[in-house]
Design an enzyme around this catalytic site. Structure first.
Site, mmCIF file in Angstrom:
data_model
loop_
_atom_site.group_PDB
_atom_site.id
_atom_site.type_symbol
_atom_site.label_atom_id
_atom_site.label_comp_id
_atom_site.label_asym_id
_atom_site.label_seq_id
_atom_site.Cartn_x
_atom_site.Cartn_y
_atom_site.Cartn_z
ATOM 1 C CE LYS A 272 -2.336 -1.191 4.052
ATOM 2 N NZ LYS A 272 -1.415 -2.495 4.107
ATOM 3 N NE ARG B 298 -4.822 0.329 9.600
ATOM 4 C CZ ARG B 298 -3.728 -0.195 9.550
ATOM 5 N NH1 ARG B 298 -3.255 -1.323 9.715
ATOM 6 N NH2 ARG B 298 -2.759 0.537 8.849
ATOM 7 N NE ARG C 6 7.773 -2.817 6.255
ATOM 8 C CZ ARG C 6 6.488 -2.534 6.534
ATOM 9 N NH1 ARG C 6 5.959 -2.075 5.726
ATOM 10 N NH2 ARG C 6 5.741 -2.975 7.599
ATOM 11 N NE ARG D 71 6.268 -0.484 9.769
ATOM 12 C CZ ARG D 71 5.171 -0.583 9.360
ATOM 13 N NH1 ARG D 71 5.095 0.266 8.092
ATOM 14 N NH2 ARG D 71 3.964 -0.839 9.656
ATOM 15 N NE ARG E 268 1.903 -4.697 11.099
ATOM 16 C CZ ARG E 268 3.068 -5.106 10.586
ATOM 17 N NH1 ARG E 268 4.165 -5.528 11.161
ATOM 18 N NH2 ARG E 268 3.343 -4.163 9.336
HETATM 19 P P1 AP5 Z 1 4.656 -1.683 1.871
HETATM 20 O O1 AP5 Z 1 4.327 -0.671 0.754
HETATM 21 O O2 AP5 Z 1 5.554 -1.020 3.068
HETATM 22 O O3 AP5 Z 1 3.334 -2.475 2.491
HETATM 23 P P2 AP5 Z 1 2.107 -1.959 3.199
HETATM 24 O O4 AP5 Z 1 0.831 -2.519 2.471
HETATM 25 O O5 AP5 Z 1 1.938 -0.245 3.204
HETATM 26 O O6 AP5 Z 1 2.202 -2.659 4.442
HETATM 27 P P3 AP5 Z 1 2.313 -1.936 6.093
HETATM 28 O O7 AP5 Z 1 3.057 -3.009 6.860
HETATM 29 O O8 AP5 Z 1 2.884 -0.540 6.089
HETATM 30 O O9 AP5 Z 1 0.941 -2.056 6.477
HETATM 31 P P4 AP5 Z 1 0.347 -1.792 7.999
HETATM 32 O O10 AP5 Z 1 -0.994 -1.821 7.722
HETATM 33 O O11 AP5 Z 1 1.280 -2.949 8.817
HETATM 34 O O12 AP5 Z 1 1.273 -0.705 8.697
HETATM 35 P P5 AP5 Z 1 0.690 0.878 8.757
HETATM 36 O O13 AP5 Z 1 1.883 1.785 8.844
HETATM 37 O O14 AP5 Z 1 -0.452 1.046 7.958
HETATM 38 O O15 AP5 Z 1 5.485 -3.153 1.384
HETATM 39 C C1 AP5 Z 1 6.099 -3.882 2.098
HETATM 40 C C2 AP5 Z 1 7.495 -4.425 1.824
HETATM 41 O O16 AP5 Z 1 7.289 -4.995 0.477
HETATM 42 C C3 AP5 Z 1 8.527 -3.356 1.363
HETATM 43 O O17 AP5 Z 1 9.848 -3.634 2.085
HETATM 44 C C4 AP5 Z 1 8.447 -2.978 0.071
HETATM 45 O O18 AP5 Z 1 9.675 -2.389 -0.456
HETATM 46 C C5 AP5 Z 1 8.056 -4.316 -0.376
HETATM 47 N N1 AP5 Z 1 7.324 -4.388 -1.589
HETATM 48 C C6 AP5 Z 1 6.124 -3.543 -1.894
HETATM 49 N N2 AP5 Z 1 5.563 -3.791 -3.159
HETATM 50 C C7 AP5 Z 1 6.484 -4.835 -3.428
HETATM 51 C C8 AP5 Z 1 6.314 -5.515 -4.887
HETATM 52 N N3 AP5 Z 1 5.486 -5.324 -5.852
HETATM 53 N N4 AP5 Z 1 7.401 -6.572 -5.077
HETATM 54 C C9 AP5 Z 1 8.322 -7.015 -4.067
HETATM 55 N N5 AP5 Z 1 8.420 -6.263 -2.903
HETATM 56 C C10 AP5 Z 1 7.546 -5.192 -2.776
HETATM 57 O O19 AP5 Z 1 0.233 0.859 10.337
HETATM 58 C C11 AP5 Z 1 1.092 0.520 11.306
HETATM 59 C C12 AP5 Z 1 0.300 0.681 12.663
HETATM 60 O O20 AP5 Z 1 -0.397 1.672 13.073
HETATM 61 C C13 AP5 Z 1 -0.918 -0.672 12.711
HETATM 62 O O21 AP5 Z 1 -0.477 -1.730 13.190
HETATM 63 C C14 AP5 Z 1 -1.767 0.129 13.782
HETATM 64 O O22 AP5 Z 1 -1.018 -0.216 15.265
HETATM 65 C C15 AP5 Z 1 -1.617 1.595 13.599
HETATM 66 N N6 AP5 Z 1 -2.588 2.079 12.643
HETATM 67 C C16 AP5 Z 1 -2.382 2.782 11.333
HETATM 68 N N7 AP5 Z 1 -3.573 2.689 10.767
HETATM 69 C C17 AP5 Z 1 -4.523 2.760 11.864
HETATM 70 C C18 AP5 Z 1 -5.900 2.604 11.726
HETATM 71 N N8 AP5 Z 1 -6.639 3.306 10.665
HETATM 72 N N9 AP5 Z 1 -6.561 2.326 12.906
HETATM 73 C C19 AP5 Z 1 -5.889 1.678 13.973
HETATM 74 N N10 AP5 Z 1 -4.504 1.791 13.859
HETATM 75 C C20 AP5 Z 1 -3.868 2.174 12.938
HETATM 76 MG MG MG Z 2 2.364 0.773 4.831
#
Ligand code: AP5
Ligand code: MG
Length: 221
Positions: free
Chosen positions: A17, A92, A129, A161, A172
């Site tokens: 994402k 979410r 990552r 991270r 998660r």
């Molecule tokens: P990446 O693009 O980083 O993946 P992502 O989908 O953004 O995954 P996240 O881990 O960031 O999602 P998340 O929901 O756990 O974290 P968030 O920060 O939102 O890609 C992942 C890896 O793959 C990278 O190394 C990238 O280089 C690689 N990659 C990408 N595309 C690729 C491809 N095509 N081929 C090969 N490799 C590839 O949330 C973190 C925390 O914040 C949550 O756990 C929660 O505690 C809190 N939080 C955030 N939002 C909310 C909410 N709305 N409500 C409640 N809590 C929340």
């Molecule tokens: Mg992300």
């Protein structure tokens, strides 16, 4: 989608994402609003709220809905969001999705994109990552920065991270199934959902996303 796109990007943790939203927000010229990035900025700033958020995030738990809703409402009230927005990691939960409708109006969301990636592959992506601790840029063991784990963009230290540990990743992904996966039905019931295959190189996935977004823009006139 004539007034600027208002998009929601869904998908499992590690589906790409963040990676794709950075690119897509340039393509659409709308701000990339990532609740995860906003929370990590608060953690880094060392505010009381940041410390509280870190406790949830490091365990892989969701931040309570009312807290997240306050943050998102404030962000969407900023002037750049009147042009449109790309929401990454929000909503979410069903409570958040309904609250978003109330904030922007039920007809205001143009499209919900779901990046589909099998669980085995997201597990692989998350464990490899690495992120810049200063600007948040994404790297991986396969695609590291050019020099010595310092960020190509800002020179910051590139690290793992804190929530990319085995137990937090498991939590998660469980929470995704429990709380976020039901949103696929929520948006498909409203005819807003497009599922996009997230397997392939980032360029290939981006091409698919652009195709879907352009199609939606053309049909909206
Ligand atoms: P990446 O693009 O980083 O993946 P992502 O989908 O953004 O995954 P996240 O881990 O960031 O999602 P998340 O929901 O756990 O974290 P968030 O920060 O939102 O890609 C992942 C890896 O793959 C990278 O190394 C990238 O280089 C690689 N990659 C990408 N595309 C690729 C491809 N095509 N081929 C090969 N490799 C590839 O949330 C973190 C925390 O914040 C949550 O756990 C929660 O505690 C809190 N939080 C955030 N939002 C909310 C909410 N709305 N409500 C409640 N809590 C929340
Ligand atoms: Mg992300």
């Amino acid at each position: 989608m004539t007034r600027g796109a208002r998009l929601v990007v869904l998908g499992k943790q590690g589906a790409g994402k963040g990676t794709q939203c950075v690119r897509l927000s340039h393509y659409l010229a709308v701000p990339h609003i990532s609740t995860g990035d906003m929370l990590r900025a608060a953690v880094k700033a060392g505010t009381e709220f940041g410390q509280l958020a870190k406790a949830y995030m490091d365990r892989g738990e969701l931040i309570p809905d009312d807290v997240i809703l306050g943050i998102v409402e404030d962000r969407l009230a900023e002037p750049d969001a009147t042009r449109g927005f790309l929401l990454d990691g929000f909503p979410r939960t069903t409570v958040q999705a309904k609250a978003l409708d109330e904030m922007v109006g039920p007809k205001a969301i143009d499209l919900a994109l779901d990046l589909e990636v099998p669980t085995e592959l997201v597990l692989q992506r998350l464990s490899s990552r690495r992120v810049c601790s200063t600007c948040g840029a994404n790297y991986s063991l396969e695609v590291p920065p050019k020099l010595n784990w310092t960020c190509d963009l800002c020179g910051g230290e590139v690290v793992q991270r804190p929530d990319d540990t085995e137990s937090a990743i498991r939590r998660r992904l469980d929470l995704y199934e429990e709380s976020t996966a039901p949103l696929l039905e929520f948006y498909s019931d409203r005819n807003l959902l497009s599922v996009v295959d997230g397997v392939g190189t980032p360029d290939e996935v981006m091409e698919r996303l652009v195709e879907v977004v352009d199609r939606a823009r053309t049909s909206a006139g």
